[in-house]
Scaffold this motif. Sequence first.
Motif, mmCIF file in Angstrom:
data_model
loop_
_atom_site.group_PDB
_atom_site.id
_atom_site.type_symbol
_atom_site.label_atom_id
_atom_site.label_comp_id
_atom_site.label_asym_id
_atom_site.label_seq_id
_atom_site.Cartn_x
_atom_site.Cartn_y
_atom_site.Cartn_z
ATOM 1 N N SER A 25 0.841 -1.186 0.000
ATOM 2 C CA SER A 25 0.000 0.000 0.000
ATOM 3 C C SER A 25 0.883 1.245 0.000
ATOM 4 C CB SER A 25 -0.921 0.029 1.216
ATOM 5 O OG SER A 25 -0.172 0.068 2.412
ATOM 6 N N GLY A 26 0.337 2.337 -0.452
ATOM 7 C CA GLY A 26 1.032 3.610 -0.385
ATOM 8 C C GLY A 26 1.437 4.191 -1.720
ATOM 9 N N ARG A 27 1.802 3.373 -2.665
ATOM 10 C CA ARG A 27 2.193 3.875 -3.983
ATOM 11 C C ARG A 27 1.713 2.883 -5.045
ATOM 12 N NH1 ARG A 27 6.466 7.743 -4.020
ATOM 13 N NH2 ARG A 27 6.026 9.114 -2.247
ATOM 14 N N THR A 28 1.856 3.266 -6.299
ATOM 15 C CA THR A 28 1.416 2.411 -7.394
ATOM 16 C C THR A 28 2.233 1.129 -7.413
ATOM 17 O OG1 THR A 28 0.829 4.369 -8.670
ATOM 18 C CG2 THR A 28 1.041 2.274 -9.859
ATOM 19 N N PHE A 29 1.548 0.022 -7.239
ATOM 20 C CA PHE A 29 2.223 -1.269 -7.084
ATOM 21 C C PHE A 29 3.046 -1.634 -8.312
ATOM 22 C CE2 PHE A 29 3.013 -5.143 -5.071
ATOM 23 C CZ PHE A 29 2.666 -6.225 -5.852
ATOM 24 N N THR A 30 2.566 -1.304 -9.476
ATOM 25 C CA THR A 30 3.274 -1.684 -10.701
ATOM 26 C C THR A 30 4.561 -0.900 -10.917
ATOM 27 O OG1 THR A 30 1.783 -0.206 -11.905
ATOM 28 C CG2 THR A 30 1.244 -2.547 -11.909
ATOM 29 N N ASN A 31 4.838 0.064 -10.066
ATOM 30 C CA ASN A 31 6.112 0.784 -10.141
ATOM 31 C C ASN A 31 7.257 -0.002 -9.518
ATOM 32 O OD1 ASN A 31 4.905 2.965 -11.348
ATOM 33 N ND2 ASN A 31 4.850 4.233 -9.508
ATOM 34 N N TYR A 32 6.938 -1.135 -8.876
ATOM 35 C CA TYR A 32 7.924 -1.839 -8.077
ATOM 36 C C TYR A 32 8.124 -3.278 -8.523
ATOM 37 C CZ TYR A 32 7.299 2.127 -5.005
ATOM 38 O OH TYR A 32 7.237 3.396 -4.503
ATOM 39 N N SER A 52 9.621 -9.245 -11.744
ATOM 40 C CA SER A 52 9.705 -7.908 -12.316
ATOM 41 C C SER A 52 8.386 -7.160 -12.173
ATOM 42 C CB SER A 52 10.092 -8.011 -13.790
ATOM 43 O OG SER A 52 9.086 -8.728 -14.504
ATOM 44 N N ARG A 53 8.405 -5.891 -12.527
ATOM 45 C CA ARG A 53 7.215 -5.050 -12.362
ATOM 46 C C ARG A 53 5.994 -5.626 -13.081
ATOM 47 N NH1 ARG A 53 10.158 0.477 -14.207
ATOM 48 N NH2 ARG A 53 11.267 0.980 -12.271
ATOM 49 N N SER A 54 6.219 -6.109 -14.289
ATOM 50 C CA SER A 54 5.103 -6.620 -15.089
ATOM 51 C C SER A 54 4.727 -8.048 -14.731
ATOM 52 C CB SER A 54 5.464 -6.565 -16.562
ATOM 53 O OG SER A 54 6.504 -7.484 -16.826
ATOM 54 N N GLY A 55 5.652 -8.726 -14.044
ATOM 55 C CA GLY A 55 5.453 -10.144 -13.773
ATOM 56 C C GLY A 55 6.002 -11.036 -14.860
ATOM 57 N N GLY A 56 6.576 -10.446 -15.881
ATOM 58 C CA GLY A 56 7.048 -11.228 -17.011
ATOM 59 C C GLY A 56 8.344 -11.971 -16.771
ATOM 60 N N ASN A 77 -2.583 -5.582 -5.662
ATOM 61 C CA ASN A 77 -1.376 -5.056 -4.996
ATOM 62 C C ASN A 77 -0.727 -6.104 -4.096
ATOM 63 O OD1 ASN A 77 -1.999 -2.673 -6.254
ATOM 64 N ND2 ASN A 77 -2.469 -1.535 -4.397
ATOM 65 N N THR A 78 -0.637 -7.306 -4.594
ATOM 66 C CA THR A 78 -0.153 -8.408 -3.770
ATOM 67 C C THR A 78 0.841 -9.267 -4.550
ATOM 68 O OG1 THR A 78 -2.246 -8.474 -2.550
ATOM 69 C CG2 THR A 78 -0.835 -10.420 -2.402
ATOM 70 N N VAL A 79 1.879 -9.697 -3.850
ATOM 71 C CA VAL A 79 2.818 -10.663 -4.394
ATOM 72 C C VAL A 79 2.735 -11.924 -3.541
ATOM 73 C CG1 VAL A 79 4.778 -9.769 -3.058
ATOM 74 C CG2 VAL A 79 5.182 -11.046 -5.160
ATOM 75 N N GLN A 99 11.361 -2.779 -4.830
ATOM 76 C CA GLN A 99 12.354 -1.844 -5.359
ATOM 77 C C GLN A 99 11.822 -1.133 -6.594
ATOM 78 O OE1 GLN A 99 15.253 -3.081 -8.407
ATOM 79 N NE2 GLN A 99 15.703 -4.740 -6.991
ATOM 80 N N VAL A 100 12.268 0.090 -6.750
ATOM 81 C CA VAL A 100 11.838 0.916 -7.874
ATOM 82 C C VAL A 100 12.633 0.587 -9.128
ATOM 83 C CG1 VAL A 100 11.678 3.291 -8.731
ATOM 84 C CG2 VAL A 100 11.099 2.773 -6.347
ATOM 85 N N LYS A 101 13.891 0.223 -8.981
ATOM 86 C CA LYS A 101 14.807 0.167 -10.109
ATOM 87 C C LYS A 101 14.490 -0.939 -11.101
ATOM 88 C CE LYS A 101 18.134 -0.039 -7.114
ATOM 89 N NZ LYS A 101 17.394 0.406 -5.910
ATOM 90 N N ASN A 102 13.939 -2.046 -10.638
ATOM 91 C CA ASN A 102 13.603 -3.175 -11.524
ATOM 92 C C ASN A 102 14.835 -3.824 -12.153
ATOM 93 O OD1 ASN A 102 11.410 -4.774 -12.494
ATOM 94 N ND2 ASN A 102 11.641 -3.855 -14.517
ATOM 95 N N TYR A 103 15.960 -3.798 -11.455
ATOM 96 C CA TYR A 103 17.115 -4.571 -11.893
ATOM 97 C C TYR A 103 17.889 -5.009 -10.665
ATOM 98 C CZ TYR A 103 20.163 -0.477 -11.191
ATOM 99 O OH TYR A 103 20.844 0.583 -10.656
#
Length: 124
Positions: A25-32, A52-56, A77-79, A99-103
Amino acid sequence: QVQLVESGGGLVQAGGSLRLSCGASGRTFTNYAMGWFRQAPGKEREFVAAISRSGGSTYYVDSVKGRFTISRDNAKNTVYLQMNSLKPEDTAVYYCAAQVKNYDLRSYGAYDYWGQGTQVTVSS
């Protein structure tokens, strides 16, 4: 800020299964990008799985490949971490991280936010 709350831990016999959930919660989940780490008593925190952010793309430590599956539901918003064929050596506190960076998803230091952890105990 992102708040992460894990659930689903518990006590299970060897060979059993558990599913961990981590709600954000708190920010857009797909950003992380999201990861799961674990820490056993007297040991360092170790990478378990990431997505990854997309789940791919998904990543696993060798010791859980074929037994654990990470997934995410961006609408909720759940993993998740589905853990099958559990072994006593899987016993640890499991932490969800974002994480924001996605790497560099396997790296502990690459994550920006952490949950409080949930205990998983596997009896022999």
